[in-house]
Design a protein around this motif. Structure first.
Motif, PDB file in Angstrom:
ATOM      1  N   GLY A  67       0.281   0.935  -9.419  1.00  0.00           N
ATOM      2  CA  GLY A  67      -0.277   1.731  -8.716  1.00  0.00           C
ATOM      3  C   GLY A  67      -1.637   1.205  -8.149  1.00  0.00           C
ATOM      4  N   THR A  68      -2.328   0.875  -9.013  1.00  0.00           N
ATOM      5  CA  THR A  68      -3.858   0.636  -8.157  1.00  0.00           C
ATOM      6  C   THR A  68      -3.714  -1.320  -8.319  1.00  0.00           C
ATOM      7  OG1 THR A  68      -4.780   2.130 -10.011  1.00  0.00           O
ATOM      8  CG2 THR A  68      -6.112   0.281  -9.912  1.00  0.00           C
ATOM      9  N   ALA A  95       0.603  -1.051  -0.031  1.00  0.00           N
ATOM     10  CA  ALA A  95       0.055   0.218  -0.376  1.00  0.00           C
ATOM     11  C   ALA A  95       1.058   1.147   0.057  1.00  0.00           C
ATOM     12  CB  ALA A  95      -0.537  -0.334   1.095  1.00  0.00           C
ATOM     13  N   GLY A 100      -4.329   5.649 -12.503  1.00  0.00           N
ATOM     14  CA  GLY A 100      -3.541   4.614 -11.345  1.00  0.00           C
ATOM     15  C   GLY A 100      -2.596   4.605 -11.671  1.00  0.00           C
ATOM     16  N   GLY A 134      -2.358  -1.419  -4.862  1.00  0.00           N
ATOM     17  CA  GLY A 134      -3.010  -0.654  -3.958  1.00  0.00           C
ATOM     18  C   GLY A 134      -4.272  -1.705  -3.613  1.00  0.00           C
ATOM     19  N   ILE A 135      -5.050  -2.389  -5.020  1.00  0.00           N
ATOM     20  CA  ILE A 135      -5.486  -3.712  -3.984  1.00  0.00           C
ATOM     21  C   ILE A 135      -4.783  -4.736  -4.081  1.00  0.00           C
ATOM     22  CG2 ILE A 135      -7.282  -4.712  -5.741  1.00  0.00           C
ATOM     23  CD1 ILE A 135      -7.561  -2.733  -7.558  1.00  0.00           C
ATOM     24  N   ILE A 138       1.653   6.642  -7.117  1.00  0.00           N
ATOM     25  CA  ILE A 138       0.524   7.375  -7.199  1.00  0.00           C
ATOM     26  C   ILE A 138       0.421   9.113  -7.011  1.00  0.00           C
ATOM     27  CG2 ILE A 138      -1.398   7.953  -6.928  1.00  0.00           C
ATOM     28  CD1 ILE A 138      -2.771   5.144  -6.983  1.00  0.00           C
ATOM     29  N   ALA A 197       2.235   1.572  -3.270  1.00  0.00           N
ATOM     30  CA  ALA A 197       1.070   1.971  -4.106  1.00  0.00           C
ATOM     31  C   ALA A 197       0.891   3.598  -4.314  1.00  0.00           C
ATOM     32  CB  ALA A 197       0.029   1.126  -3.958  1.00  0.00           C
ATOM     33  N   CYS A 240      -9.568   3.571  -2.958  1.00  0.00           N
ATOM     34  CA  CYS A 240      -8.383   4.876  -3.331  1.00  0.00           C
ATOM     35  C   CYS A 240      -7.638   3.906  -4.152  1.00  0.00           C
ATOM     36  CB  CYS A 240      -7.719   5.179  -2.006  1.00  0.00           C
ATOM     37  SG  CYS A 240      -7.887   5.766  -0.871  1.00  0.00           S
ATOM     38  N   ALA A 241      -7.068   2.994  -3.966  1.00  0.00           N
ATOM     39  CA  ALA A 241      -6.470   2.081  -5.453  1.00  0.00           C
ATOM     40  C   ALA A 241      -7.929   2.413  -7.101  1.00  0.00           C
ATOM     41  CB  ALA A 241      -6.263   0.946  -5.711  1.00  0.00           C
ATOM     42  N   MET A 273      -3.790   6.561   0.451  1.00  0.00           N
ATOM     43  CA  MET A 273      -2.961   5.095   0.750  1.00  0.00           C
ATOM     44  C   MET A 273      -1.487   5.107   0.899  1.00  0.00           C
ATOM     45  SD  MET A 273      -3.523   3.841  -3.541  1.00  0.00           S
ATOM     46  CE  MET A 273      -2.748   2.215  -2.500  1.00  0.00           C
TER      47      MET A 273
END
Length: 132
Positions: A95-96, A20, A90, A99-100, A27, A23, A79-80, A55
């Motif tokens: 980053g997406t 996180a 993202g 993040g996920i 971002i 990520a 947020c992701a 994040m």
């Protein structure tokens, strides 16, 4: 020293928090990049930085306050997902995806309860019958 670090790391969702934080940094960093690298600057820079900071904070809270892991995990995933639309795909999808993955790992982490050693039974004694 190494044993202390290992104990600290295992007592919290470390890898999810690290994903996180990475990520969020990805971002956050893209709106600050030169325009040749950016897809589109415009107003997209402000939400990108804000979502990246959220994040990063959620990843750090997973490390330093692991009892908030449910909230931190859900907010990191949201947020992701929002960064995919609002922040240059993202962080160019890196980053997406991070993040996920990190938010899911934070949310899914469960603390391990210490096990108590069982008292040895005396030889020749039968266990107590269960009453039902």
């Amino acid at each position: 020293m190494l044993l202390t670090w290992r104990r600290w790391r295992r007592g919290r969702p470390f890898w999810g928090g690290l994903a996180a934080v990475l990520a969020g940094a990805e971002i956050c960093a893209l709106p600050l990049a030169p325009l040749k690298i950016m897809l589109q600057q415009g107003i997209a820079g402000i939400p990108s930085v804000l979502m990246g900071l959220v994040m990063i904070v959620m990843g750090l809270s997973a490390w330093f306050a692991p009892y908030y892991r449910g909230l931190a995990g859900v907010l990191a995933v949201l947020c992701a997902a929002a960064a995919l639309v609002m922040s240059n795909l993202g962080g160019f999808l890196i980053g997406t995806v991070l993040g996920i993955l990190g938010g899911s790992m934070i949310f899914a982490w469960q603390p391990v309860a210490p096990t108590e050693p069982e008292a040895p039974e005396a030889p020749g004694t039968a266990p107590a019958p269960c009453e039902s």
